[in-house]
Enzyme design. Structure first.
Site, PDB file in Angstrom:
ATOM      1  N   ASP A  74      32.976 -24.825  46.292  1.00  0.00           N
ATOM      2  CA  ASP A  74      33.632 -25.560  47.369  1.00  0.00           C
ATOM      3  C   ASP A  74      33.216 -27.027  47.288  1.00  0.00           C
ATOM      4  O   ASP A  74      32.022 -27.339  47.420  1.00  0.00           O
ATOM      5  CB  ASP A  74      33.216 -24.941  48.716  1.00  0.00           C
ATOM      6  CG  ASP A  74      33.979 -25.563  49.873  1.00  0.00           C
ATOM      7  OD1 ASP A  74      34.420 -26.715  49.755  1.00  0.00           O
ATOM      8  OD2 ASP A  74      34.111 -24.884  50.903  1.00  0.00           O
ATOM      9  N   ASP A  75      34.192 -27.895  47.056  1.00  0.00           N
ATOM     10  CA  ASP A  75      33.860 -29.319  46.873  1.00  0.00           C
ATOM     11  C   ASP A  75      33.234 -29.927  48.121  1.00  0.00           C
ATOM     12  O   ASP A  75      32.530 -30.921  48.028  1.00  0.00           O
ATOM     13  CB  ASP A  75      35.112 -30.113  46.468  1.00  0.00           C
ATOM     14  CG  ASP A  75      35.555 -29.745  45.057  1.00  0.00           C
ATOM     15  OD1 ASP A  75      34.793 -29.026  44.371  1.00  0.00           O
ATOM     16  OD2 ASP A  75      36.656 -30.157  44.650  1.00  0.00           O
TER      17      ASP A  75
ATOM     18  N   GLY B  72      44.460 -22.910  51.440  1.00  0.00           N
ATOM     19  CA  GLY B  72      45.732 -22.720  52.152  1.00  0.00           C
ATOM     20  C   GLY B  72      46.838 -23.644  51.679  1.00  0.00           C
ATOM     21  O   GLY B  72      47.996 -23.230  51.623  1.00  0.00           O
TER      22      GLY B  72
ATOM     23  N   HIS C 201      62.209  -5.101  52.978  1.00  0.00           N
ATOM     24  CA  HIS C 201      62.706  -4.631  51.684  1.00  0.00           C
ATOM     25  C   HIS C 201      63.469  -5.720  50.929  1.00  0.00           C
ATOM     26  O   HIS C 201      64.189  -6.526  51.507  1.00  0.00           O
ATOM     27  CB  HIS C 201      63.624  -3.415  51.889  1.00  0.00           C
ATOM     28  CG  HIS C 201      64.877  -3.764  52.647  1.00  0.00           C
ATOM     29  ND1 HIS C 201      66.024  -4.178  52.019  1.00  0.00           N
ATOM     30  CD2 HIS C 201      65.141  -3.806  53.962  1.00  0.00           C
ATOM     31  CE1 HIS C 201      66.946  -4.439  52.922  1.00  0.00           C
ATOM     32  NE2 HIS C 201      66.434  -4.223  54.110  1.00  0.00           N
TER      33      HIS C 201
ATOM     34  N   HIS D 230      53.536 -19.229  51.417  1.00  0.00           N
ATOM     35  CA  HIS D 230      52.571 -18.677  52.386  1.00  0.00           C
ATOM     36  C   HIS D 230      53.348 -18.099  53.565  1.00  0.00           C
ATOM     37  O   HIS D 230      54.103 -18.812  54.229  1.00  0.00           O
ATOM     38  CB  HIS D 230      51.641 -19.814  52.855  1.00  0.00           C
ATOM     39  CG  HIS D 230      50.632 -19.399  53.872  1.00  0.00           C
ATOM     40  ND1 HIS D 230      49.731 -20.274  54.406  1.00  0.00           N
ATOM     41  CD2 HIS D 230      50.365 -18.200  54.467  1.00  0.00           C
ATOM     42  CE1 HIS D 230      48.948 -19.656  55.274  1.00  0.00           C
ATOM     43  NE2 HIS D 230      49.328 -18.396  55.337  1.00  0.00           N
TER      44      HIS D 230
HETATM   45  C1  LIG Z   1      55.912 -27.611  62.429  1.00  0.00           C
HETATM   46  C2  LIG Z   1      54.582 -28.322  62.308  1.00  0.00           C
HETATM   47  C3  LIG Z   1      54.101 -28.285  60.852  1.00  0.00           C
HETATM   48  C4  LIG Z   1      54.833 -29.766  62.710  1.00  0.00           C
HETATM   49  O1  LIG Z   1      53.652 -30.469  62.629  1.00  0.00           O
HETATM   50  P1  LIG Z   1      53.729 -32.064  62.600  1.00  0.00           P
HETATM   51  O2  LIG Z   1      54.484 -32.489  61.381  1.00  0.00           O
HETATM   52  O3  LIG Z   1      52.337 -32.565  62.754  1.00  0.00           O
HETATM   53  O4  LIG Z   1      54.655 -32.425  63.823  1.00  0.00           O
HETATM   54  P2  LIG Z   1      54.260 -32.896  65.285  1.00  0.00           P
HETATM   55  O5  LIG Z   1      53.139 -32.102  65.831  1.00  0.00           O
HETATM   56  O6  LIG Z   1      54.143 -34.386  65.237  1.00  0.00           O
HETATM   57  O7  LIG Z   1      55.554 -32.503  66.111  1.00  0.00           O
HETATM   58  C5  LIG Z   1      56.793 -33.187  65.987  1.00  0.00           C
HETATM   59  C6  LIG Z   1      57.679 -32.683  67.107  1.00  0.00           C
HETATM   60  O8  LIG Z   1      58.035 -31.329  66.863  1.00  0.00           O
HETATM   61  C7  LIG Z   1      57.597 -30.474  67.934  1.00  0.00           C
HETATM   62  N1  LIG Z   1      57.052 -29.263  67.319  1.00  0.00           N
HETATM   63  C8  LIG Z   1      56.041 -29.196  66.422  1.00  0.00           C
HETATM   64  N2  LIG Z   1      55.847 -27.929  66.065  1.00  0.00           N
HETATM   65  C9  LIG Z   1      56.728 -27.188  66.733  1.00  0.00           C
HETATM   66  C10 LIG Z   1      57.005 -25.810  66.774  1.00  0.00           C
HETATM   67  N3  LIG Z   1      56.330 -24.962  66.022  1.00  0.00           N
HETATM   68  N4  LIG Z   1      58.005 -25.378  67.576  1.00  0.00           N
HETATM   69  C11 LIG Z   1      58.715 -26.257  68.332  1.00  0.00           C
HETATM   70  N5  LIG Z   1      58.498 -27.596  68.334  1.00  0.00           N
HETATM   71  C12 LIG Z   1      57.513 -28.040  67.543  1.00  0.00           C
HETATM   72  C13 LIG Z   1      56.510 -31.271  68.645  1.00  0.00           C
HETATM   73  O9  LIG Z   1      56.386 -30.851  69.988  1.00  0.00           O
HETATM   74  C14 LIG Z   1      57.020 -32.673  68.484  1.00  0.00           C
HETATM   75  O10 LIG Z   1      58.062 -32.870  69.433  1.00  0.00           O
HETATM   76  P3  LIG Z   1      58.225 -34.287  70.214  1.00  0.00           P
HETATM   77  O11 LIG Z   1      58.489 -35.290  69.120  1.00  0.00           O
HETATM   78  O12 LIG Z   1      59.377 -34.029  71.101  1.00  0.00           O
HETATM   79  O13 LIG Z   1      56.927 -34.509  70.889  1.00  0.00           O
HETATM   80  C15 LIG Z   1      53.476 -27.672  63.171  1.00  0.00           C
HETATM   81  O14 LIG Z   1      53.640 -27.976  64.546  1.00  0.00           O
HETATM   82  C16 LIG Z   1      53.429 -26.165  63.053  1.00  0.00           C
HETATM   83  O15 LIG Z   1      54.204 -25.413  63.682  1.00  0.00           O
HETATM   84  N6  LIG Z   1      52.516 -25.695  62.194  1.00  0.00           N
HETATM   85  C17 LIG Z   1      52.364 -24.304  61.935  1.00  0.00           C
HETATM   86  C18 LIG Z   1      50.916 -24.000  61.618  1.00  0.00           C
HETATM   87  C19 LIG Z   1      50.746 -22.583  61.201  1.00  0.00           C
HETATM   88  O16 LIG Z   1      51.661 -21.804  61.164  1.00  0.00           O
HETATM   89  N7  LIG Z   1      49.553 -22.208  60.865  1.00  0.00           N
HETATM   90  C20 LIG Z   1      49.342 -20.838  60.414  1.00  0.00           C
HETATM   91  C21 LIG Z   1      48.131 -20.661  59.630  1.00  0.00           C
HETATM   92  S1  LIG Z   1      48.028 -18.988  59.112  1.00  0.00           S
END
Ligand SMILES: CC(C)(COP(=O)(O)OP(=O)(O)OC[C@H]1O[C@@H](n2cnc3c(N)ncnc32)[C@H](O)[C@@H]1OP(=O)(O)O)[C@@H](O)C(=O)NCCC(=O)NCCS
Length: 183
Positions: free
Chosen positions: A13-14, A45, A112, A121
């Site tokens: 791990d770096d 990830g 399926h 992912h």
């Molecule tokens: C979609 C995602 C990548 C966007 O992240 P981001 O690029 O940093 O975007 P922001 O947080 O700046 O959000 C931008 C806009 O989208 C909206 N938004 C972000 N994620 C959203 C989601 N999942 N559903 C609905 N709206 C969402 C925010 O509320 C924001 O709206 P606004 O401009 O009206 O305030 C992130 O919110 C997300 O859903 N990540 C998923 C993480 C995940 O699944 N992890 C699992 C690990 S196993």
């Protein structure tokens, strides 16, 4: 990983941060010391970083196992590529194909005939109905749902809780119900 019967598990791990109780024995620069004697799993990830490191390991002829948690449920004739990891409680139904370097995360389901292309992912608790194609390095966010017979292209981020009801043919970030492009 120990549930896959490994007796010794250590990390490179770096950041040198400990990972649970496992020993960190160096960074990626040290991999040549271990590549001949160990199986190497890339537990990163970020799809593009995972892809880069798996490709480097392939060039070094590393042994890159496919890890399937014993409490995942796998249907008949499911195919897995090298370096894919399937976590606890995931369900993958018959005739699905999961290519290499993918993560099928905890309690997600891939139904399926789905095809999950390299380095995608499928996050925790997300669900793909039958015959969905997920493109390379695409990330289906936590709790998202993809309706049946759809195609999602490469390099797409589907946000947490989104519901995809149409093909996604352009890379970018999609959120909401139904999922729409925001970036
Ligand atoms: C979609 C995602 C990548 C966007 O992240 P981001 O690029 O940093 O975007 P922001 O947080 O700046 O959000 C931008 C806009 O989208 C909206 N938004 C972000 N994620 C959203 C989601 N999942 N559903 C609905 N709206 C969402 C925010 O509320 C924001 O709206 P606004 O401009 O009206 O305030 C992130 O919110 C997300 O859903 N990540 C998923 C993480 C995940 O699944 N992890 C699992 C690990 S196993």
């Amino acid at each position: 990983m120990n549930l896959n019967k490994y007796s010794e598990i250590v990390f490179l791990d770096d950041t040198q941060k400990n990972c649970m109780s496992y020993l960190v024995i160096g960074g990626f620069k040290d991999v040549d010391k271990y590549v001949d004697d160990y199986d190497i799993v890339v537990a990163i990830g970020n799809s593009n970083v995972r892809k880069k490191i798996i490709e480097e390991l392939e060039n070094k002829n590393a042994s890159i196992p496919t890890l399937i948690h014993p409490k995942a449920v796998i249907g008949v004739n499911v195919k897995f590529g090298q370096g894919t990891v399937v976590m606890a409680g995931a369900i993958i139904n018959s005739d699905a194909k999961i290519e290499k370097g993918c993560i099928i995360n905890t309690a997600s389901s891939v139904d399926h005939d789905c095809i999950i292309e390299n380095y995608a992912h499928i996050s925790v608790g997300s669900h793909l109905a039958g015959n969905v194609r997920v493109g390379e390095a695409t990330w289906i966010g936590v709790g998202a749902t993809v309706s049946d017979n759809l195609c999602i292209c490469n390099d797409v981020m589907v946000g947490a809780g989104a519901v995809v009801v149409k093909d996604i043919l352009e890379s970018g970030t999609y959120v909401g119900v139904p999922a729409r492009k925001i970036k």
